[in-house]
Design an enzyme around this catalytic site. Structure first.
Site, PDB file in Angstrom:
ATOM      1  N   ASP A   1       8.548  23.470 -21.328  1.00 58.20           N
ATOM      2  CA  ASP A   1       9.236  22.246 -20.907  1.00 58.20           C
ATOM      3  C   ASP A   1       9.092  22.061 -19.398  1.00 58.20           C
ATOM      4  OD1 ASP A   1      11.163  20.252 -20.413  1.00 58.20           O
ATOM      5  OD2 ASP A   1      12.410  20.990 -22.066  1.00 58.20           O
TER       6      ASP A   1
ATOM      7  N   TYR B   1      12.799   3.016 -20.526  1.00 62.44           N
ATOM      8  CA  TYR B   1      11.529   3.708 -20.240  1.00 62.44           C
ATOM      9  C   TYR B   1      11.028   3.374 -18.842  1.00 62.44           C
ATOM     10  CZ  TYR B   1       6.456   4.368 -20.063  1.00 62.44           C
ATOM     11  OH  TYR B   1       5.183   4.698 -19.652  1.00 62.44           O
TER      12      TYR B   1
ATOM     13  N   LYS C   1       2.640   3.185 -31.193  1.00 58.58           N
ATOM     14  CA  LYS C   1       2.301   2.124 -30.247  1.00 58.58           C
ATOM     15  C   LYS C   1       1.507   1.052 -30.997  1.00 58.58           C
ATOM     16  CE  LYS C   1       3.867   4.583 -26.683  1.00 58.58           C
ATOM     17  NZ  LYS C   1       3.302   5.841 -26.397  1.00 58.58           N
TER      18      LYS C   1
ATOM     19  N   HIS D   1      12.430  -7.691 -24.328  1.00 59.28           N
ATOM     20  CA  HIS D   1      10.966  -7.574 -24.423  1.00 59.28           C
ATOM     21  C   HIS D   1      10.259  -8.201 -23.211  1.00 59.28           C
ATOM     22  CE1 HIS D   1       7.499  -7.839 -27.595  1.00 59.28           C
ATOM     23  NE2 HIS D   1       7.120  -7.242 -26.485  1.00 59.28           N
TER      24      HIS D   1
ATOM     25  N   SER E   1      13.091   4.759 -16.051  1.00 56.93           N
ATOM     26  CA  SER E   1      12.919   6.207 -15.819  1.00 56.93           C
ATOM     27  C   SER E   1      11.588   6.486 -15.110  1.00 56.93           C
ATOM     28  CB  SER E   1      13.010   6.982 -17.139  1.00 56.93           C
ATOM     29  OG  SER E   1      11.898   6.711 -17.966  1.00 56.93           O
TER      30      SER E   1
ATOM     31  N   ARG F   1      -0.449  -8.169 -22.760  1.00 52.88           N
ATOM     32  CA  ARG F   1      -0.638  -6.864 -22.129  1.00 52.88           C
ATOM     33  C   ARG F   1      -2.070  -6.810 -21.593  1.00 52.88           C
ATOM     34  NH1 ARG F   1       3.997  -7.280 -22.732  1.00 52.88           N
ATOM     35  NH2 ARG F   1       5.534  -5.818 -23.575  1.00 52.88           N
TER      36      ARG F   1
ATOM     37  N   THR G   1       3.110   3.781 -14.812  1.00 53.13           N
ATOM     38  CA  THR G   1       2.858   2.583 -15.625  1.00 53.13           C
ATOM     39  C   THR G   1       3.068   1.297 -14.836  1.00 53.13           C
ATOM     40  OG1 THR G   1       3.835   1.327 -17.448  1.00 53.13           O
ATOM     41  CG2 THR G   1       5.240   2.922 -16.426  1.00 53.13           C
TER      42      THR G   1
ATOM     43  N   ASP H   1      12.509  -9.429 -32.721  1.00 51.57           N
ATOM     44  CA  ASP H   1      11.942  -9.052 -31.433  1.00 51.57           C
ATOM     45  C   ASP H   1      12.605  -7.791 -30.865  1.00 51.57           C
ATOM     46  OD1 ASP H   1      10.289  -9.233 -29.274  1.00 51.57           O
ATOM     47  OD2 ASP H   1      10.999 -11.195 -28.594  1.00 51.57           O
ATOM     48  N   ARG H   2      11.893  -7.159 -29.931  1.00 53.49           N
ATOM     49  CA  ARG H   2      12.423  -6.026 -29.161  1.00 53.49           C
ATOM     50  C   ARG H   2      13.441  -6.568 -28.146  1.00 53.49           C
ATOM     51  NH1 ARG H   2       7.785  -3.033 -25.825  1.00 53.49           N
ATOM     52  NH2 ARG H   2       7.550  -1.768 -27.687  1.00 53.49           N
TER      53      ARG H   2
HETATM   54  P1  NAD Z   1       2.464  10.573 -25.184  1.00 50.83           P
HETATM   55  O1  NAD Z   1       3.855  10.249 -25.631  1.00 50.83           O
HETATM   56  O2  NAD Z   1       1.331  10.393 -26.122  1.00 50.83           O
HETATM   57  O3  NAD Z   1       2.401  12.084 -24.694  1.00 50.83           O
HETATM   58  C1  NAD Z   1       3.406  12.672 -23.922  1.00 50.83           C
HETATM   59  C2  NAD Z   1       3.177  14.175 -23.938  1.00 50.83           C
HETATM   60  O4  NAD Z   1       4.185  14.789 -23.095  1.00 50.83           O
HETATM   61  C3  NAD Z   1       3.326  14.806 -25.322  1.00 50.83           C
HETATM   62  O5  NAD Z   1       2.256  15.699 -25.544  1.00 50.83           O
HETATM   63  C4  NAD Z   1       4.649  15.538 -25.249  1.00 50.83           C
HETATM   64  O6  NAD Z   1       4.685  16.703 -26.079  1.00 50.83           O
HETATM   65  C5  NAD Z   1       4.713  15.900 -23.778  1.00 50.83           C
HETATM   66  N1  NAD Z   1       6.104  16.114 -23.319  1.00 50.83           N
HETATM   67  C6  NAD Z   1       7.152  15.290 -23.525  1.00 50.83           C
HETATM   68  N2  NAD Z   1       8.259  15.826 -22.951  1.00 50.83           N
HETATM   69  C7  NAD Z   1       7.874  16.990 -22.372  1.00 50.83           C
HETATM   70  C8  NAD Z   1       8.551  17.980 -21.622  1.00 50.83           C
HETATM   71  N3  NAD Z   1       9.864  17.882 -21.371  1.00 50.83           N
HETATM   72  N4  NAD Z   1       7.848  19.037 -21.154  1.00 50.83           N
HETATM   73  C9  NAD Z   1       6.517  19.148 -21.408  1.00 50.83           C
HETATM   74  N5  NAD Z   1       5.824  18.241 -22.130  1.00 50.83           N
HETATM   75  C10 NAD Z   1       6.499  17.180 -22.602  1.00 50.83           C
HETATM   76  O7  NAD Z   1       2.257   9.722 -23.845  1.00 50.83           O
HETATM   77  P2  NAD Z   1       0.954   9.013 -23.281  1.00 50.83           P
HETATM   78  O8  NAD Z   1       0.854   7.667 -23.869  1.00 50.83           O
HETATM   79  O9  NAD Z   1      -0.182   9.960 -23.345  1.00 50.83           O
HETATM   80  O10 NAD Z   1       1.383   8.818 -21.756  1.00 50.83           O
HETATM   81  C11 NAD Z   1       1.141   9.866 -20.803  1.00 50.83           C
HETATM   82  C12 NAD Z   1       1.663   9.419 -19.452  1.00 50.83           C
HETATM   83  O11 NAD Z   1       1.000   8.221 -19.058  1.00 50.83           O
HETATM   84  C13 NAD Z   1       3.158   9.097 -19.433  1.00 50.83           C
HETATM   85  O12 NAD Z   1       3.688   9.577 -18.228  1.00 50.83           O
HETATM   86  C14 NAD Z   1       3.213   7.587 -19.497  1.00 50.83           C
HETATM   87  O13 NAD Z   1       4.366   7.099 -18.848  1.00 50.83           O
HETATM   88  C15 NAD Z   1       1.964   7.223 -18.736  1.00 50.83           C
HETATM   89  N6  NAD Z   1       1.346   5.931 -19.102  1.00 50.83           N
HETATM   90  C16 NAD Z   1       1.089   5.644 -20.406  1.00 50.83           C
HETATM   91  C17 NAD Z   1       0.467   4.442 -20.728  1.00 50.83           C
HETATM   92  C18 NAD Z   1       0.144   4.112 -22.167  1.00 50.83           C
HETATM   93  O14 NAD Z   1      -0.302   2.978 -22.442  1.00 50.83           O
HETATM   94  N7  NAD Z   1       0.276   5.019 -23.110  1.00 50.83           N
HETATM   95  C19 NAD Z   1       0.115   3.535 -19.731  1.00 50.83           C
HETATM   96  C20 NAD Z   1       0.390   3.864 -18.387  1.00 50.83           C
HETATM   97  C21 NAD Z   1       0.997   5.074 -18.088  1.00 50.83           C
HETATM   98  P1  TYD Z   2       3.593  -0.929 -27.214  1.00 53.69           P
HETATM   99  O1  TYD Z   2       2.311  -0.431 -27.773  1.00 53.69           O
HETATM  100  O2  TYD Z   2       4.865  -0.322 -27.697  1.00 53.69           O
HETATM  101  O3  TYD Z   2       3.471  -0.821 -25.632  1.00 53.69           O
HETATM  102  P2  TYD Z   2       4.452  -1.397 -24.463  1.00 53.69           P
HETATM  103  O4  TYD Z   2       5.729  -1.823 -25.071  1.00 53.69           O
HETATM  104  O5  TYD Z   2       4.622  -0.194 -23.589  1.00 53.69           O
HETATM  105  O6  TYD Z   2       3.700  -2.510 -23.827  1.00 53.69           O
HETATM  106  O7  TYD Z   2       3.685  -2.494 -27.476  1.00 53.69           O
HETATM  107  C1  TYD Z   2       2.679  -3.364 -27.026  1.00 53.69           C
HETATM  108  C2  TYD Z   2       3.109  -4.771 -27.364  1.00 53.69           C
HETATM  109  O8  TYD Z   2       3.133  -4.927 -28.796  1.00 53.69           O
HETATM  110  C3  TYD Z   2       4.519  -5.115 -26.910  1.00 53.69           C
HETATM  111  O9  TYD Z   2       4.555  -6.499 -26.543  1.00 53.69           O
HETATM  112  C4  TYD Z   2       5.371  -4.894 -28.135  1.00 53.69           C
HETATM  113  C5  TYD Z   2       4.436  -5.276 -29.271  1.00 53.69           C
HETATM  114  N1  TYD Z   2       4.609  -4.544 -30.549  1.00 53.69           N
HETATM  115  C6  TYD Z   2       4.689  -5.267 -31.749  1.00 53.69           C
HETATM  116  O10 TYD Z   2       4.642  -6.516 -31.762  1.00 53.69           O
HETATM  117  N2  TYD Z   2       4.813  -4.559 -32.903  1.00 53.69           N
HETATM  118  C7  TYD Z   2       4.882  -3.194 -32.927  1.00 53.69           C
HETATM  119  O11 TYD Z   2       5.018  -2.600 -34.042  1.00 53.69           O
HETATM  120  C8  TYD Z   2       4.796  -2.479 -31.711  1.00 53.69           C
HETATM  121  C9  TYD Z   2       4.859  -0.979 -31.693  1.00 53.69           C
HETATM  122  C10 TYD Z   2       4.662  -3.206 -30.536  1.00 53.69           C
END
Ligand code: NAD
Ligand code: TYD
Length: 353
Positions: A60, A157, A196, A292, A160, A221, A131, A288-289
């Site tokens: 962790d 999110y 996602k 959103h 944080s 997006r 992000t 909706d979320r």
């Molecule tokens: P993810 O949720 O797929 O992976 C997160 C990883 O962190 C997992 O392997 C999980 O086990 C690990 N983790 C969670 N809590 C932990 C802890 N307390 N200690 C150690 N490991 C821990 O996330 P992702 O989509 O790969 O995103 C990775 C990073 O990139 C994040 O910081 C996210 O904010 C950032 N990011 C993501 C996106 C996106 O589109 N996915 C875009 C921009 C930035």
């Molecule tokens: P997501 O992949 O959760 O990424 P983020 O919220 O970080 O942008 O969502 C992408 C977009 O898709 C966002 O506008 C929310 C929408 N969405 C749906 O419409 N349906 C779904 O089931 C999910 C997961 C997201």
């Protein structure tokens, strides 16, 4: 870089980056610290290039003793910090984990880096992966976010992540910690957990389940293929200026519905005999979320001018590659789908929409 700590390297982007770095820098010793939460998956780390240089530690980032030990045992010079709770919908239903992991976890890593690198910042780098969501939501005619955009997070999110960005910047400013931050738009590609949007579309289509569209589906997006994100992060670590932030994006802004239609077309093409084709018939509008964000878009002017980075994958080619990856890795999908945490999440999130 010689001894690199990657946090969250069993998650989606982290696992892609681990592959990228072991290939790019075959001599690097890579320590991968990941708690293996629901989102972490050791199956994302099979068949790594130069696997003998990969050391996996299940643990962790909030465990200060463990993090200190890793710094001491491996003489770490570089930290690439991905570990986080990363899903907006989960943050709405349970924000506590986001505060604990994203804020406190980043703090623990920063403290260890500060202690171990104090007085000797040469050749060290703490890179924080963040992000575009920290900047809030754009109106239809607003210019894209860039490195000067004021922070305005709107979900637990993004709040944080904004908080962790501020801590990293404060450590750089106050203690001279050699740090960089990247703020990137939505990623997609191999190994993305099917919570996602893009993997939800693909995996639901494969089962003939509804494609859940939040609200009117006209949210925008700026999608980036994950391999391009890994390349951008690497360039920032190697050549980016200490104390700086770099915006990263894909230079495209489809609506969610446009993305969904494109993926359905790719699936129709790949699986013409599927009982679920045409897949667009699975589109289902759901509640909706809350809160959103309407539109995200990022200017990549700085990273393009300073580091010569730009996306190599177009949305069309990136989506095709992604669909093909999921089709070629149905066991990976099934293993996740068979876990109770996945089913619980689908019920919890979608059951009430
Ligand atoms: P993810 O949720 O797929 O992976 C997160 C990883 O962190 C997992 O392997 C999980 O086990 C690990 N983790 C969670 N809590 C932990 C802890 N307390 N200690 C150690 N490991 C821990 O996330 P992702 O989509 O790969 O995103 C990775 C990073 O990139 C994040 O910081 C996210 O904010 C950032 N990011 C993501 C996106 C996106 O589109 N996915 C875009 C921009 C930035
Ligand atoms: P997501 O992949 O959760 O990424 P983020 O919220 O970080 O942008 O969502 C992408 C977009 O898709 C966002 O506008 C929310 C929408 N969405 C749906 O419409 N349906 C779904 O089931 C999910 C997961 C997201």
């Amino acid at each position: 870089m010689k001894n690199v700590l990657v946090t969250g390297g069993a998650g989606f982007i982290g696992a892609n980056f681990v592959r990228y770095l072991l290939e790019k820098e075959p001599e690097v010793r890579l320590v991968n610290l990941d708690l293996l939460t629901y989102a972490g998956n050791e199956a994302n780390l099979v068949d790594l290039p130069n696997a003998h240089n990969h050391i996996f530690v299940q643990g962790d980032i909030r465990d200060a003793e463990l993090v200190e030990k890793l710094f001491a045992d491996y003489d770490l010079d570089t930290v690439v910090h991905f570990a986080a709770e990363s899903h907006v919908d989960r943050s709405i239903l349970g924000p506590a984990a986001f505060v604990e992991t994203n804020i406190l976890g980043t703090f623990v890593l920063l403290e260890s880096a500060r202690k171990h690198w104090q007085g000797d910042p040469e050749g060290k780098r703490f890179h924080h992966v963040s992000t575009d969501e920290v900047f809030g939501s754009l109106g239809p005619d607003d210019p894209p976010f860039d490195e000067h955009t004021a922070y305005d997070p709107r979900s637990p999110y993004s709040a944080s992540k904004a908080s962790s960005d501020h801590l990293v910047r404060a450590y750089s400013h106050t203690y001279g910690l050699p740090a960089t931050v990247t703020n990137c738009t939505n990623n997609y590609g191999p190994y993305q957990y099917p919570e996602k949007l893009i993997p939800v579309i693909i995996t639901n289509c494969l089962q003939g389940k509804p494609i859940p569209v939040y609200g009117d589906g006209k949210q925008i997006r700026d999608w980036l293929y994950v391999g391009d994100h890994c390349d951008a992060i690497y360039r920032v670590i190697v050549n980016g200026r200490e104390g700086e932030t770099y915006a990263i994006g894909g230079n495209n802004q489809p609506t969610n519905l446009e993305i969904i239609h494109t993926i359905c077309e790719v699936l129709d093409d790949r699986l013409p005999n599927s009982p679920h084709a045409p897949h667009k018939e699975l589109i289902t509008f759901v509640t909706d979320r809350p809160g959103h964000d309407r539109r995200y878009a990022m200017s990549i002017d700085r990273i393009q001018a300073e580091l010569g980075w730009q996306p190599t994958e177009s949305l069309a080619t990136g989506l095709e590659k992604t669909v093909d990856w999921y089709l070629a890795n149905l066991d990976w999908v099934d293993d996740i789908r068979n876990e109770s945490v996945y089913a619980d999440w689908m019920t919890k999130n979608y059951g009430k929409r």
